[in-house]
Write a protein that holds these residues in place. Structure first.
Motif, PDB file in Angstrom:
ATOM      1  N   ASP A 165      -7.697  34.357  -0.523  1.00  0.00           N
ATOM      2  CA  ASP A 165      -8.541  35.521  -0.866  1.00  0.00           C
ATOM      3  C   ASP A 165      -8.793  36.057   0.387  1.00  0.00           C
ATOM      4  N   SER A 169      -8.563  35.506   4.142  1.00  0.00           N
ATOM      5  CA  SER A 169      -7.915  35.232   4.743  1.00  0.00           C
ATOM      6  C   SER A 169      -6.492  36.751   4.988  1.00  0.00           C
ATOM      7  N   THR A 200      -5.265  30.626  -9.886  1.00  0.00           N
ATOM      8  CA  THR A 200      -6.721  29.961  -8.428  1.00  0.00           C
ATOM      9  C   THR A 200      -6.636  31.237  -7.518  1.00  0.00           C
ATOM     10  N   VAL A 201      -7.843  31.234  -6.932  1.00  0.00           N
ATOM     11  CA  VAL A 201      -7.679  32.091  -5.317  1.00  0.00           C
ATOM     12  C   VAL A 201      -8.095  30.953  -4.506  1.00  0.00           C
ATOM     13  N   THR A 202      -7.300  30.965  -3.198  1.00  0.00           N
ATOM     14  CA  THR A 202      -7.963  29.894  -2.452  1.00  0.00           C
ATOM     15  C   THR A 202      -8.155  30.866  -1.354  1.00  0.00           C
ATOM     16  N   PRO A 203      -9.772  29.748  -0.823  1.00  0.00           N
ATOM     17  CA  PRO A 203     -10.050  30.326   0.897  1.00  0.00           C
ATOM     18  C   PRO A 203      -8.439  30.727   1.742  1.00  0.00           C
ATOM     19  N   TRP A 205      -4.442  29.703   2.994  1.00  0.00           N
ATOM     20  CA  TRP A 205      -2.771  29.136   2.568  1.00  0.00           C
ATOM     21  C   TRP A 205      -2.386  28.397   2.588  1.00  0.00           C
ATOM     22  N   SER A 206      -3.011  27.146   3.279  1.00  0.00           N
ATOM     23  CA  SER A 206      -2.628  25.828   2.888  1.00  0.00           C
ATOM     24  C   SER A 206      -3.514  25.292   1.793  1.00  0.00           C
ATOM     25  N   GLU A 207      -4.337  25.241   1.264  1.00  0.00           N
ATOM     26  CA  GLU A 207      -4.734  25.509   0.193  1.00  0.00           C
ATOM     27  C   GLU A 207      -4.626  25.572  -1.010  1.00  0.00           C
ATOM     28  N   GLY A 210      -0.459  23.714  -0.992  1.00  0.00           N
ATOM     29  CA  GLY A 210      -0.850  22.473  -1.392  1.00  0.00           C
ATOM     30  C   GLY A 210      -1.325  22.091  -2.288  1.00  0.00           C
ATOM     31  N   MET A 211      -1.491  23.149  -3.203  1.00  0.00           N
ATOM     32  CA  MET A 211      -1.032  23.021  -4.854  1.00  0.00           C
ATOM     33  C   MET A 211      -0.130  23.436  -5.157  1.00  0.00           C
ATOM     34  N   THR A 213       3.461  22.636  -3.424  1.00  0.00           N
ATOM     35  CA  THR A 213       3.880  21.563  -3.702  1.00  0.00           C
ATOM     36  C   THR A 213       3.553  20.315  -4.445  1.00  0.00           C
ATOM     37  N   LYS A 214       2.372  20.207  -4.653  1.00  0.00           N
ATOM     38  CA  LYS A 214       2.097  19.243  -5.099  1.00  0.00           C
ATOM     39  C   LYS A 214       2.344  19.701  -6.581  1.00  0.00           C
TER      40      LYS A 214
END
Lengths: 338, 540, 239
Positions: A165, A169, A200-203, A205-207, A210-211, A213-214
């Protein structure tokens, strides 16, 4: 009224002051404000500290906040009274705002040796590493990655990407500027089309990462250097960055000297040290970014396999500062369409 | 019924806690407002703010409705089946989502409900090619139900378990069918609790941030909390952040005020202290229904937790557990959670006692009644004050008095204690009311006061709810990243901070491992917190 | 405060408003006698008892026990013992502790006190029940234990709020008998709220009839039982 409040605070402070460390220090202490991952045990911080301390007869004290944005906020909050000698970890998009605070001084560092693409130059901030934003994809899911931003925008909507987002970020802001650089006035249309591929748009980079690599999503907005981590640390070629024909937007990380630095000379010494091989050698495999100046040790092989953008986008920081709000509103409008 | 001293102590305690919370918030707001950032050219009520305000309330309303409506049958089933296999473990597991860092919970949910999650893999296996996407409102709702159904369920269950056992004997002897028991026994016990529980869940959902962005699918799903964060952290516009926070508090508070018009709990339950034996729910139909409801709830809760477990098990624990950073963070987290829990408990007790003291005066004047209402609303509305506002405000206040890093632990403790207050109050208030009902007249007549009363009368009975509330508060504090990020002090690395910093540096496996440790710690806390409940069952 | 000298109870022009209900009491409960407080439900029987015990404070008027003005005193400072219909014992404490709290509210008990507790339990027919918890007793046994506590407290006034209402008729008889015996032994002043006319006949020396928050009759028991001109009383006595 105000005095009354302050005396409450003063009383609190007095009660707490025993927690302050003893001030008696023989050596000079260089205080460097930076972000958390820089000082992490695997980050460049510990090695850089040791290398610099070996030359200066001083102690380097890192104060780490969450990220570059928090770093700037912290400096604004502290104002002229800050204890910091150096702020390390701002990026090009924050530079204009940082200069506007009037807290920074000219670095006096010789920047002739810098190898940063895009021709960034200013006499206040010292670039110490850079990375290009890139779409990183999972080779197990995506066999034909997009070859251009245009292909990304117009590609199969069932192949999803997660982005960050721009309101919260720097990578999110990076993508916004990248699209703006490539599409100009047509950016809203591009976003409206890309929206179909955005899971989706995450707040932050980490989120998003994470999505990715999962395995939830096959593409993520990250850096050209991200695959190097997986290749070096995990010995895995699974995640790769897609090279875009139009070119890539660059993020340059910089450090600056505070006007009221308690140890100004020492700080200047450290800034000069940052563009020497002793510092630059550590950057690639600890911060996972490209070094901004020549190194002595060659970079790990994995770095040769990384995408080398043919063209680098970088907007003038002043222009970004001026238009950021309007562009974010434009992005919001396009991304909120049904 | 209270002595004059007791009553004044009650008033004084309430006044001190009230002043402390009010000052804690007001000073931070004051500091932020007087900070000139030169960034106030943007009108507060533009179309964007209205749009996210509408969305905030819409998603929070739906989330609350779903969480509470779905928690109701689960609580009824668990109450009706006191011997359900593993019942105590189901109740304990319900505390785990509370203590999870939100992002970890979100990744766990994605592992089940996501594009490549178990659900879609199963659907693909039976030939459905297009994955079902949860991103959007549905994803937000699933996540909010995952985090809040257990909370609502535990509070409802506690309400049902406070019913006098005579009611169950009576219902059995009258041969009441399940529907009548629900209408005449269960519903009257639950109804007065609903407004409070719904209010709590509503506040949690209205201030949701990470879940809404990660699962919302795009900026159409944005809450006010995102805008507050943006204006404080990214744009650094404190005035705007405060205005938005005030808007959030005002609107949510008015909705809660409307909810408060619904009936609220009266302290009129007479309980004998015996374990509740249920005589209904033994028929096949009832058992099957309860079984299905509980199993569905357990599956819904456990699958994401299991996905966190499996992700975590891949981590290299030998390495993680031997890093000094881990032990330091665990120690810091423990102290912060412990102190926050303690403060939250103390403040709650003071508020409860103050309100009891006011109620004890037969005809309290307008001022005491107003104060009592104020205490009650303050103790829940604190949840709406964004920690980032408090943290930044206090940073500014303390800045001139030395290194803020040395104040930071205290501030984080205070912020966490404040956030836990509404939860602690929900657990303690009914327990205290019932206890007062049973013992106040006797104790007053016998002249048992002060420490003797605490030791002989109060602690033995209230130890169990106090332990539950304490473990609740600690778990909340343990999972909270919140204010820590602002201060950036090496003395203040907590476990959630470790999780986020690993995630922020490509080290997903380490992050999963630490998240699992965090989840297990929360579970451990709940086991400690519910240990007293089993003991009580054996009694009498 | 402990005294075996019986004390009369007097309420002078006491008035109190609870919700929308107005109460006005002016009466005397003679020293060393058992006074029954009767009247229809909601008439104010328990309120009168609460005023004597100190759970309610009058808005005007004066409450005296013996020669002492107790109007403003806290329940614990009044020379009274109490037995309610239920919740007389702390459910989590054993009988010895429950009764011991009647001797010393912080439970600083000597060996002597231990003997007194056992003696009191013995006296009410619960010998050897020291370690039992209230939850394991029958309703009658719990009320006996409450009497035992009243015994060790040695207060000159004993207030009973429908103490036998939750018990079955046979048990009521024997409990009333126990109450009479204890009263004869201690000679204390007893006020008992009851809506059982038989209890009134069996126990009381003196009786009050309360209707709509006011005392409409106070008299010696013989007179009380004969009166036919007080509204509601005849119906009450027929029950």
């Amino acid at each position: 009224m105000r005095r009354c409040m302050i005396s409450v605070v003063a009383a609190l402070t007095a009660a707490l002051s025993f927690t302050l460390p003893a001030a008696a220090q023989e050596k000079k202490t260089l205080t460097v404000y930076t972000y958390e991952s820089f000082v992490a045990e695997w980050g460049p911080g510990p090695k850089v500290k040791a290398a610099f301390e070996a030359t200066c007869d001083c102690t380097v004290n890192f104060v780490a906040v969450a990220d570059g944005v928090a770093l700037l906020t912290r400096l604004k909050l502290e104002g002229a009274g800050t204890k910091a000698d150096i702020a390390l970890g701002l990026d090009t998009n924050l530079v204009k705002e940082a200069i506007d605070t009037g807290l920074f001084d000219k670095s006096g560092v010789d920047m002739s040796k810098l190898t940063v693409p895009g021709g960034y130059h200013d006499d206040i901030f010292v670039p110490y590493d850079y990375g290009h934003f890139a779409v990183v994809y999972d080779t197990e899911t995506i066999k034909t990655p997009p070859k251009s931003l245009k292909e990304l925008v117009e590609g199969d909507p069932s192949q999803k990407i997660v982005i960050e987002d721009p309101r919260t970020s720097t990578p999110g802001l990076g993508l916004l500027l990248w699209v703006k650089s490539v599409y100009g006035d047509k950016a809203p249309e591009a976003w409206a089309q890309l929206k179909k591929r955005v899971l989706t748009v995450t707040p932050g980079w980490s989120e998003a990462y994470g999505m990715f690599t999962k395995g939830e999503v096959p593409m993520v907005l990250s850096y050209t250097t991200s695959p190097a981590y997986h290749m070096v640390e995990e010995k895995s070629d699974r995640y790769q960055a897609a090279a875009f024909e139009e070119g890539h937007y660059i993020q340059i990380e910089v450090a600056g000297l505070l006007k009221n630095a308690p140890n100004k000379e020492l700080a200047q010494q450290f800034l000069s040290f940052m563009v020497t091989p002793a510092f630059q050698d550590e950057i690639a495999t600890t911060n996972w970014m490209m070094p901004a100046a020549p190194t002595e040790k060659p970079l790990p092989e994995a770095f040769d396999k990384l995408v080398k953008p043919a063209k680098t986008f970088l907007m003038d920081p002043a222009q970004v500062a001026k238009n950021r709000r309007a562009w974010i509103d434009e992005w919001l409008a396009a991304m909120s369409l049904n | 019924m209270l002595t004059r001293t007791e009553r004044y102590q009650g008033y004084a305690g309430g006044a001190v806690v009230f002043a402390a919370i009010a000052l804690f918030i007001a000073l931070a707001v004051f500091a932020l407002l007087s900070f000139d950032s030169g960034e106030t050219d943007r009108p507060l009520f533009d179309a964007y703010v209205w749009r996210i305000l509408r969305f905030t309330l819409w998603q929070a309303g739906l989330s609350t409705l779903l969480s509470v409506a779905l928690a109701l049958p689960v609580a009824l089933a668990l109450a009706r089946q006191p011997h359900f296999p593993g019942r105590i473990w189901i109740i304990r597991l319900m505390a785990v989502p509370m203590g999870l860092p939100v992002l970890i919970g979100a990744l766990g949910l994605i592992g089940i409900w996501g594009r490549t999650g178990i659900l879609n893999s199963a659907l693909a296996a039976i030939g459905l090619s297009e994955p079902v996407s949860i991103y959007g409102l549905s994803g937000i709702l699933i996540a909010h139900v995952f985090f809040n159904l257990p909370l609502a369920c535990r509070l409802l269950l506690a309400g049902l378990e406070r019913l006098p056992p005579d009611y169950w004997r009576l219902s059995a002897s009258l041969g009441l069918p399940a529907l009548s028991i629900f209408r005449f026994v269960e519903w009257p016990a639950i109804k007065p609790l609903l407004a409070g529980i719904a209010g709590l869940v509503f506040m949690l959902c209205a201030t949701s941030f990470t879940l809404v962005l990660v699962l919302g699918g795009g900026p159409a799903a944005t809450t006010l909390e995102v805008a507050i964060y943006q204006s404080l952290r990214f744009d650094f516009d404190p005035q705007r952040a405060i205005s938005l926070a005030l808007l959030q508090i005002a609107v949510t508070a008015s909705i809660l005020a409307l909810m408060a018009l619904l009936p609220t709990p009266k302290d009129d339950s007479a309980v004998t202290g015996r374990a509740a034996r249920r005589f209904d729910g033994t028929g096949f139909g009832a058992r099957a229904w309860d079984g299905i409801i509980v199993v569905l709830a357990v599956i819904f809760l456990c699958l994401p937790l299991a996905s966190i477990l499996f992700a975590g098990l891949k981590a290299d624990f030998a390495r993680l557990l031997t890093t000094p950073a881990f032990w330091k963070a665990a120690w810091t987290s423990f102290w912060i959670a412990f102190l926050a829990g303690l403060i939250s408990l103390t403040a709650s007790i003071a508020i409860i006692n103050a309100r009891a003291a006011i109620a004890d005066a037969r005809k309290p004047g307008l001022a005491p009644r107003g104060f009592s209402a104020l205490l009650a609303s303050l103790s829940s509305l604190v949840l709406l004050v964004p920690p980032v506002v408090i943290g930044t405000g206090w940073f500014l206040l303390l800045r001139p008095y030395g290194d803020v890093a040395s104040f930071a632990p205290l501030l984080v403790v205070m912020i966490n204690a404040m956030t836990a207050l509404p939860f602690v109050m929900r657990v303690l208030s009914p327990a205290f009311a019932t206890h007062r009902q049973r013992t106040a007249r006797q104790a007053a007549n016998l002249g048992i006061f002060g420490f003797a009363r605490l030791r002989l009368i109060d602690l033995p009975v209230l130890a169990a709810p106090l332990a539950t509330a304490f473990s609740f508060a600690m778990a909340l504090s343990l999972g909270d990243l919140g204010a820590v990020t602002l201060f950036g002090s090496e003395e203040l690395v907590t476990l959630p901070w470790l999780v986020y910093s690993r995630l922020g540096s490509y080290r997903t496996a380490d992050a999963d491992g630490f998240a699992l440790i965090l989840a297990l710690l929360c579970l451990g806390l709940t086991i400690a917190g519910t240990a007293g409940q089993r003991g009580r069952k054996d009694d009498g | 405060m402990t005294s075996n000298q019986p004390s009369g109870i007097r309420l002078q022009n006491v008035s109190l408003m609870l919700g929308t209900k107005q109460f006005r009491f002016d009466c005397e409960l003679p020293a060393g006698a058992i006074t029954a407080i009767t009247g229809p439900s909601g008439s104010g029987k328990s309120t009168l008892l609460n005023l004597i015990a100190g759970f309610e404070t009058p808005e005007s008027g004066k409450v005296t026990i013996g020669s002492a003005n107790v109007t403003a005193l806290h329940p614990s400072q009044r020379p009274v013992s109490l037995v309610f219909q239920d919740n007389n014992l702390f459910a989590h404490l054993d009988l010895a502790t429950n009764i011991g709290l009647g001797i010393h509210p912080s439970l600083k008990l000597s060996a002597e006190d231990g003997k007194r507790i056992s003696g009191a339990l013995e006296r009410v027919g619960l010998g050897g029940y020291e370690k039992r918890k209230p939850g394991t007793l029958s309703g009658g046994e719990r009320q006996r234990a409450a009497f035992a506590r009243a015994l060790v407290r040695e207060r000159p006034v004993l207030l009973l709020d429908e103490p036998f209402a939750a018990l079955d008729p046979g048990l009521r008889q024997s409990m009333a008998g126990l109450l009479l015996e204890l009263h004869r032994e201690t000679g204390n002043t007893v006020a008992i709220v009851t809506h059982d006319a038989n209890e009134v006949r069996q126990l009381a020396d003196h009786a009050l009839f309360i209707d709509h928050g006011e005392i409409t009759l106070q008299a010696e028991i013989e007179v009380f039982l004969m009166r036919r001109d007080v509204p509601g009383l005849t119906e009450f006595l027929k029950l």
